[in-house]
Design an enzyme around this catalytic site. Structure first.
Site, PDB file in Angstrom:
ATOM      1  N   LYS A  64      26.714  -8.066 -10.670  1.00 35.76           N
ATOM      2  CA  LYS A  64      25.622  -7.156 -10.698  1.00 35.76           C
ATOM      3  C   LYS A  64      26.198  -5.753 -11.168  1.00 35.76           C
ATOM      4  O   LYS A  64      25.310  -4.976 -11.677  1.00 35.76           O
ATOM      5  CB  LYS A  64      25.151  -6.973  -9.102  1.00 35.76           C
ATOM      6  CG  LYS A  64      24.210  -7.900  -8.888  1.00 35.76           C
ATOM      7  CD  LYS A  64      22.718  -7.536  -9.333  1.00 35.76           C
ATOM      8  CE  LYS A  64      21.810  -8.415  -8.514  1.00 35.76           C
ATOM      9  NZ  LYS A  64      20.416  -8.130  -9.441  1.00 35.76           N
ATOM     10  N   ASP A  71      20.194  -6.167  -2.028  1.00 32.64           N
ATOM     11  CA  ASP A  71      20.627  -7.015  -1.024  1.00 32.64           C
ATOM     12  C   ASP A  71      21.975  -6.994  -0.737  1.00 32.64           C
ATOM     13  O   ASP A  71      22.599  -7.850  -0.190  1.00 32.64           O
ATOM     14  CB  ASP A  71      19.982  -8.219  -1.400  1.00 32.64           C
ATOM     15  CG  ASP A  71      18.591  -8.369  -1.503  1.00 32.64           C
ATOM     16  OD1 ASP A  71      17.928  -8.268  -0.440  1.00 32.64           O
ATOM     17  OD2 ASP A  71      17.881  -8.479  -2.376  1.00 32.64           O
TER      18      ASP A  71
END
Length: 402
Positions: A76, A123
């Site tokens: 990410k 998340d």
């Protein structure tokens, strides 16, 4: 065994093609140049699982292991770091090619910028990437996580100096809260989804993810290997659409079959493809899936046109499939390497392994056109980012195939 798979097949020959110029090889080269300027950059492994391919009845299986990315155990950071770089470049009136890492951390740039605060909902992995990048550039980060997020992931984000709290809302509502704070306080919202009026930064995030795709492409190209099938897991779809767009661009003459994989509790892209009415179809509620990185209910507006035009399949899977994929990768056949992959990272491996070995999924296998001639490319997007959960599944057998 009763594993419930739901498949929507998308006839891309009937879809209007969309612009791929912002996810083409030229752009990917620029993104990789930026990422490779960081001191912590190393290319992540592309692992060939020859013995597993033989066992499953496939020609070959390759998996990109993003657990090695910048020492953060997940991919990410690629999107967040590139977006922050692009934001700073635009603020300074420069091209990002003029702002490698050493320049970004210089006193001169810091003086010109002043103090910036980046805010995001996550998340886990995306937020850690934002916190890490802000830490590297000596800026501030604020991160909010949805209800039910692991404290282990929260604490890792805090370790980079960011403010990080867990809310009482689902992912999409947490995104909305962060955006309200950004507008109220002048923070920079760095979110890997888009909506009307917020599309430039999510586009940069999609581009940032192309580094892992481009690395894999170059490695395979050197070996004169071209994948026939690519499986991409999806939450909002920013990674899936960026990587789908990239491979559809570089393999324009003979595109691999691309399958999008989502947890059945948060299958917003599958639902949108199934409806096929020109509208996006969000999923609401808690979306309580072990695939935390994919627990997103609202499709990315700028990414859906790419997926709709270039992805042949949309697949909704149960929890057990991701758990199975984790065990397959973590317990390799003799001669293959082990890949430590988390719940979201292993979802696609679970799909490939199950459809090739379980009789009741034979029709899915045939629909995906997987056979002994298939060369499969997968992306393990995270390692054991939630170690307690990883151990429970891989060591203790949680979520067994039923």
């Amino acid at each position: 065994m009763t594993l419930k798979y739901d498949l929507v097949q998308n006839d891309i020959s009937k879809r209007e093609k969309t612009d791929l110029s912002f996810v083409n090889e030229e752009t990917a080269r620029k993104v990789l140049k930026y990422h490779s300027s960081f001191d912590q950059y190393t290319e992540t492994p592309l692992v060939e699982l020859k013995e597993l391919a033989k066992y499953l009845g496939l020609k070959d299986v390759f998996i990109k292991d993003e657990s090695y990315r910048f020492g953060l155990n997940a991919f990410k950071v690629l999107g967040g770091s590139y977006t922050i770089g692009q934001y700073i470049a635009k603020k300074l009136g420069k091209d990002i090619d003029e702002l490698p890492y050493k320049t970004l951390i210089s006193d001169k740039v810091k003086e010109e910028l002043g103090e910036l605060t980046f805010i995001t909902a996550t998340d886990g992995n995306h937020g850690r990437g934002i916190a890490w990048t802000a830490e590297q550039l000596k800026q501030k980060a604020i991160v909010y996580m949805p209800k039910g997020s692991a404290h282990e992931r929260r604490d890792r984000i805090r370790a980079h100096g960011a403010v990080c709290e867990i809310t009482e809302w689902n992912y999409d509502d947490t995104v909305r809260y962060c955006n309200e704070l950004a507008e109220k306080n002048g923070y920079v919202m760095v979110q890997d989804t888009s909506w009307s009026g917020y599309e430039e930064l999510p586009r940069w995030i999609m581009q940032g993810y192309m580094t892992m795709a481009y690395e894999a492409y170059l490695k395979l190209q050197k070996q004169n290997i071209k994948p026939t099938h690519i499986f991409l897991q999806a939450g909002v779809g920013s990674m899936a659409s960026g990587v789908c767009g990239f491979f559809s661009s570089v393999y324009a003459d003979s595109k691999p079959i691309i399958t999008i994989v989502e947890p059945d509790k948060a299958a917003c892209l599958y639902g949108t493809a199934k409806a096929d009415d020109g509208k996006l179809h969000p999923v609401t509620g808690e979306m309580n899936t072990i695939m935390a990185g994919l627990a997103c209910g609202e499709p990315i507006t700028i990414g859906w046109p790419i997926l709709n035009a270039y992805a042949e399949n949309f697949l909704s899977i149960p929890e057990e499939t991701a758990a199975h994929g984790m065990r397959v990768l973590g317990n390799p056949l003799k001669g293959d390497e082990s890949v430590i992959s988390g719940e979201s990272g292993a979802a696609t491996m679970g799909v490939v392994s199950q459809v090739m070995t379980i009789d009741e999924l034979k029709s899915i296998k045939e629909s995906l056109k997987l056979d002994e001639n298939s060369v499969v490319l997968l992306f393990s997007t995270e390692g054991d980012t939630y170690f307690e959960g990883y151990r429970d599944i891989v060591w203790n057998g949680a979520y067994p195939n039923k």
